[in-house]
Every structure is written in C-alpha cells, then in structure tokens.
Design an enzyme around this catalytic site. Sequence first.
Site, PDB file in Angstrom:
ATOM      1  N   GLU A  12       0.824  -1.208   0.000  1.00  0.00           N
ATOM      2  CA  GLU A  12       0.000   0.000   0.000  1.00  0.00           C
ATOM      3  C   GLU A  12       0.865   1.268   0.000  1.00  0.00           C
ATOM      4  OE1 GLU A  12      -4.029  -1.728   2.162  1.00  0.00           O
ATOM      5  OE2 GLU A  12      -2.377  -1.134   3.441  1.00  0.00           O
ATOM      6  N   MET A 172      -9.288  -3.122   8.093  1.00  0.00           N
ATOM      7  CA  MET A 172      -8.760  -3.517   9.395  1.00  0.00           C
ATOM      8  C   MET A 172      -7.997  -2.405  10.131  1.00  0.00           C
ATOM      9  SD  MET A 172      -7.675  -7.444   8.380  1.00  0.00           S
ATOM     10  CE  MET A 172      -7.435  -7.997  10.056  1.00  0.00           C
ATOM     11  N   GLU A 173      -8.056  -1.168   9.626  1.00  0.00           N
ATOM     12  CA  GLU A 173      -7.269  -0.095  10.264  1.00  0.00           C
ATOM     13  C   GLU A 173      -7.968   1.259  10.387  1.00  0.00           C
ATOM     14  OE1 GLU A 173      -6.029  -1.671   7.422  1.00  0.00           O
ATOM     15  OE2 GLU A 173      -4.850  -3.197   8.476  1.00  0.00           O
ATOM     16  N   ASP A 196     -11.638  -6.846  -3.008  1.00  0.00           N
ATOM     17  CA  ASP A 196     -12.422  -8.098  -2.921  1.00  0.00           C
ATOM     18  C   ASP A 196     -13.816  -7.763  -2.409  1.00  0.00           C
ATOM     19  OD1 ASP A 196     -10.547  -7.908  -0.299  1.00  0.00           O
ATOM     20  OD2 ASP A 196     -12.533  -8.652   0.222  1.00  0.00           O
TER      21      ASP A 196
HETATM   22  N1  ADE Z   1      -9.094  -5.477   3.383  1.00  0.00           N
HETATM   23  C1  ADE Z   1      -9.320  -5.822   2.108  1.00  0.00           C
HETATM   24  N2  ADE Z   1     -10.233  -6.807   2.026  1.00  0.00           N
HETATM   25  C2  ADE Z   1     -10.578  -7.109   3.299  1.00  0.00           C
HETATM   26  C3  ADE Z   1     -11.454  -8.062   3.867  1.00  0.00           C
HETATM   27  N3  ADE Z   1     -12.157  -8.893   3.119  1.00  0.00           N
HETATM   28  N4  ADE Z   1     -11.562  -8.095   5.221  1.00  0.00           N
HETATM   29  C4  ADE Z   1     -10.829  -7.243   5.985  1.00  0.00           C
HETATM   30  N5  ADE Z   1      -9.983  -6.338   5.497  1.00  0.00           N
HETATM   31  C5  ADE Z   1      -9.852  -6.264   4.161  1.00  0.00           C
END
Ligand code: ADE
Length: 228
Positions: A12, A172-173, A196
Amino acid sequence: MKIAIMGAMPEEVAPILEKVGSYKTVEYAGNRYYEATYRGVELVIAYSKIGKVFSTLTATTMIEHFGATKLLFSGVAGAISPSLKVGDLIVATKLSQHDLDITAFGHPFGYVPEGSVFVETDKEMIEMSKEVAASMGKSVQEGIIATGDQFVANEERKNWIGSTFGADALEMEGGSVAVVCSALNVPFFILRAISDAADMDASFSFDEFLETSAKESAEFVMNMVDKI
Ligand code: ADE
C-alpha cells in the site's frame, strides 16, 4: 504543515515511496518511517502492519513523534455495497469498529462508554477529493467504512456488518486511525480501493488485486497531497 501518509501493508505504501523518489528512513517504536519533501510539502510515510493495534501505534507516532498535522490513509478494502467493484475507490465519511462488542451491558455494537459508534472524517478533505476525482476523470464513492481485526471472507458476517453499521466497505485499520486523529485533533482522510467482496472468494481476490488496487488508491492520495 507536515502530512502523514500511511497504509497497513508494504504494497500500500510502495507506490507512494516510488512517487516521492528520495526519502530518509527512520526506525522508531518497532517500525520504519520515511521522511521526505514532496513538491515543497513535508511528508512522513509508513505502513503500520495489519490491524487496529499496529495502526493505532503508527498513527499516534506519526502525529506525536513526527509532528504530522494532517493524516491521509491509502489502502485496500473489501466491498459490502454491491455498487463497489474491484478497483473502485471509496472515501470514508465516517468509520466504526465492527468487532467492538460490550452489548452484554446493553450498549450498541461498536460503542464503549465515553466513545462513539462512528468517528467522522474531515469534511474539507472530502470536498477536495471531489475536485481531485474530477481532475482525474474518476468516480469516487463516499460511504461508511467498518473496521475490525478480522479478514472477512464470509457473506453472513459481511452482511451483518453492512446492516449493523450501514457500512459500504470493511477493512482492518481505518476505525482505529480515526479514533487517534479525532482525539488528537488532526484532520484525516481515509481512502480505500476495493480488492475483494469480503465473500468466500475474498482471499483469492485480495491476493490477485492487492497490488493494482493499492496503486489506484496511492495515486489518488498523492494527487490529494498536490492540492493540500
Ligand atoms: N481489506 C481488504 N479486504 C478485506 C477483507 N475482506 N476483510 C478485511 N480487510 C480487508
């Protein structure tokens, strides 16, 4: 003014360091920080490592130790909203922690006493992002991002996060960085490109699109820096 640009993973931040060209590396608190001057603007750049704890540490360090006065986050996310496809950009209007749960005491998900379920991002930088998007001929969706210490690869969990927080994307951040910046009065901007759909194929999609989506996000954030 000093701008912090952070991501969670090397992929990133790599396109940002490439764009900046030359920088000084400083080791601090178990992480590596990159100091640079880009088009006359002082920058501190780092990837935190994945998750709320490491991102809290990095955001705090960038502000308290390196003196950052604004923070921009660039990275990837899983889509919840069906209108978000791989490669699309989402700018967070507000963020929450989907895995914060003291509902046993009658509190809503994402809430602890003296905290708040949502933390809002800086409105000025959101306005600026609209101009940047227009200048790049790109469309950027605004929305709610939910954060937790889980890679979500499960339709049921994703739908629960979507309906509980009204979230459009998850990662997640962002939620922890938001708490830090808000507490320290540092305007912040969280941008994510979709990697995704947080479903059963998420890990494969993430591996396939991490690099290209991270690049999309990084390019946009660097155009934001040009405008600040
Ligand atoms: N970052 C990118 N895709 C994610 C996912 N499926 N779950 C958590 N963090 C992510």
